[in-house]
Design a protein around this motif. Structure first.
Motif, mmCIF file in Angstrom:
data_model
loop_
_atom_site.group_PDB
_atom_site.id
_atom_site.type_symbol
_atom_site.label_atom_id
_atom_site.label_comp_id
_atom_site.label_asym_id
_atom_site.label_seq_id
_atom_site.Cartn_x
_atom_site.Cartn_y
_atom_site.Cartn_z
ATOM 1 N N SER A 1 8.358 -38.554 18.292
ATOM 2 C CA SER A 1 9.098 -37.463 18.842
ATOM 3 C C SER A 1 10.611 -37.238 18.164
ATOM 4 C CB SER A 1 9.755 -37.739 20.254
ATOM 5 O OG SER A 1 10.704 -36.865 20.927
ATOM 6 N N ARG A 2 11.197 -38.456 17.385
ATOM 7 C CA ARG A 2 12.321 -38.437 16.846
ATOM 8 C C ARG A 2 12.109 -37.738 15.344
ATOM 9 N NH1 ARG A 2 16.723 -42.213 19.306
ATOM 10 N NH2 ARG A 2 15.808 -42.445 21.389
ATOM 11 N N GLU B 1 3.688 -34.814 16.147
ATOM 12 C CA GLU B 1 2.978 -35.226 17.434
ATOM 13 C C GLU B 1 2.462 -36.862 17.081
ATOM 14 O OE1 GLU B 1 2.277 -33.765 20.379
ATOM 15 O OE2 GLU B 1 3.896 -32.224 19.813
ATOM 16 N N GLY C 1 9.971 -35.302 15.048
ATOM 17 C CA GLY C 1 9.782 -34.059 15.203
ATOM 18 C C GLY C 1 8.343 -33.715 15.219
ATOM 19 N N ARG D 1 5.229 -42.946 20.313
ATOM 20 C CA ARG D 1 5.579 -41.767 20.769
ATOM 21 C C ARG D 1 6.970 -41.395 20.652
ATOM 22 N NH1 ARG D 1 1.874 -42.667 25.943
ATOM 23 N NH2 ARG D 1 -0.182 -41.643 25.028
ATOM 24 N N GLU D 2 7.681 -42.370 20.843
ATOM 25 C CA GLU D 2 9.160 -42.098 20.656
ATOM 26 C C GLU D 2 9.627 -42.089 19.215
ATOM 27 O OE1 GLU D 2 13.173 -41.379 21.950
ATOM 28 O OE2 GLU D 2 11.567 -41.613 23.221
ATOM 29 N N LYS E 1 2.303 -32.351 10.723
ATOM 30 C CA LYS E 1 3.184 -32.430 12.047
ATOM 31 C C LYS E 1 2.641 -33.343 12.786
ATOM 32 C CE LYS E 1 6.257 -29.236 11.302
ATOM 33 N NZ LYS E 1 7.705 -29.537 11.236
ATOM 34 N N SER F 1 4.126 -46.457 23.539
ATOM 35 C CA SER F 1 5.436 -45.626 23.996
ATOM 36 C C SER F 1 6.391 -45.755 22.790
ATOM 37 C CB SER F 1 6.086 -46.547 25.275
ATOM 38 O OG SER F 1 5.348 -46.273 26.302
#
Length: 279
Positions: A72-73, A77, A75, A68-69, A37, A65
């Motif tokens: 996030s997409r 960290e 799912g 991180r995006e 994850k 940034s």
């Protein structure tokens, strides 16, 4: 349990399998990312506004940034690793990190080692001199001592050995013939040399225009010379061998382009939308 409710649960379970970031058919890297994850991203520790440690002692910047995006997409960290650039471009990561989001140019030579899921922005390359320098034009740079970070497209440009064959890359021409080329591993070290004064150690530097403007904004006594000499496509890089991971990253970046996320991040960090060439 009635049959209708049973079918709904079965359908929901199937949907979960189809939409879950964990896939039984995933490749080795994607399997590792999904199992832990965590997406381990390699980038520079001191390259504002792309990647740097902010006042809260946290990694920040455009590349961070974007990382991180993407995480996030997927799912998961994001974990940031900051090895030297030459270690990243050498390949043979051996699982120390999963992805490079560090403004890497997708050259044919690097494509022997890496896959490039997507270009996520284009940055202009420019020359900068000390503000007290007598140099006013790119023609004045001929025969001078010019610095560039080692192993970069900027060094290759100075050596007239730059090949950028990514689709959509704007054409460029060589406009400067240095007298001496000085390379150091860190761009900040070159900037510190140039700030000593015109000709003290360097006459000029060639580097990414956003980073040069960032330095000027922080008080470095520099001046941009002329228009950018080339526009460099920058890509996310992964090691070869995991097509599923490649596809997932490509899908995430395509969605970020489509919904305007990349443009917004570019404007936030650069003041300009570099998500498309020649902006």
């Amino acid at each position: 349990m009635n049959r209708f409710f049973s079918k709904c649960i079965a359908g929901a379970a199937l949907a979960a399998v189809l939409w879950s970031p964990i896939s039984a058919q995933a490749g080795e890297v994607l399997d590792r990312v999904n199992a832990n994850k965590v997406l381990k991203m390699a980038t520079d520790a001191n390259l504002p506004p792309l990647s740097f440690i902010n006042d809260s002692n946290e990694m920040d910047g455009f590349d961070v940034s974007v990382g991180r995006e993407i995480a996030s997409r997927l799912g998961v960290e994001l974990e940031i690793i900051t090895p030297e650039w030459t270690m990243i471009t050498a390949g043979h990561w051996n699982g120390r990190w999963d992805i490079s989001i560090g403004s890497m140019t997708p050259t044919a030579d690097r494509a022997k080692v890496f896959d490039f899921p997507a270009i996520y922005y284009y940055t202009p390359a420019s020359f900068v001199v000390h503000k007290d320098s007598k140099i006013q034009t790119k023609a004045d740079l001929n025969g001078t001592v010019i610095g560039a970070p080692s192993g970069t497209t900027y060094e290759k440009y100075l050596r007239r050995d730059l090949v950028i064959d990514a689709v959509g890359t704007p054409e460029f021409k060589y406009e400067v013939e240095p007298g001496t080329i000085k390379t150091l591993s860190a761009s900040t070290a070159l900037m510190d040399d140039l700030r000593l004064g015109p000709g003290a150690r360097l006459d000029a530097i060639i580097y990414a225009l956003p980073s040069l403007k960032e330095a000027i904004g922080k008080g470095y006594p520099f001046r941009i010379v002329g228009e950018p000499v080339f526009y460099e496509p920058l890509a996310v890089a992964i090691e070869k061998g995991d097509n599923e991971f490649n596809d997932r990253i490509a899908e995430a970046i395509a969605a970020m382009k489509s919904d305007g996320t990349l443009s917004k991040l570019s404007v936030k960090w650069f003041g300009v939308d570099y998500a498309a060439p020649n902006n």
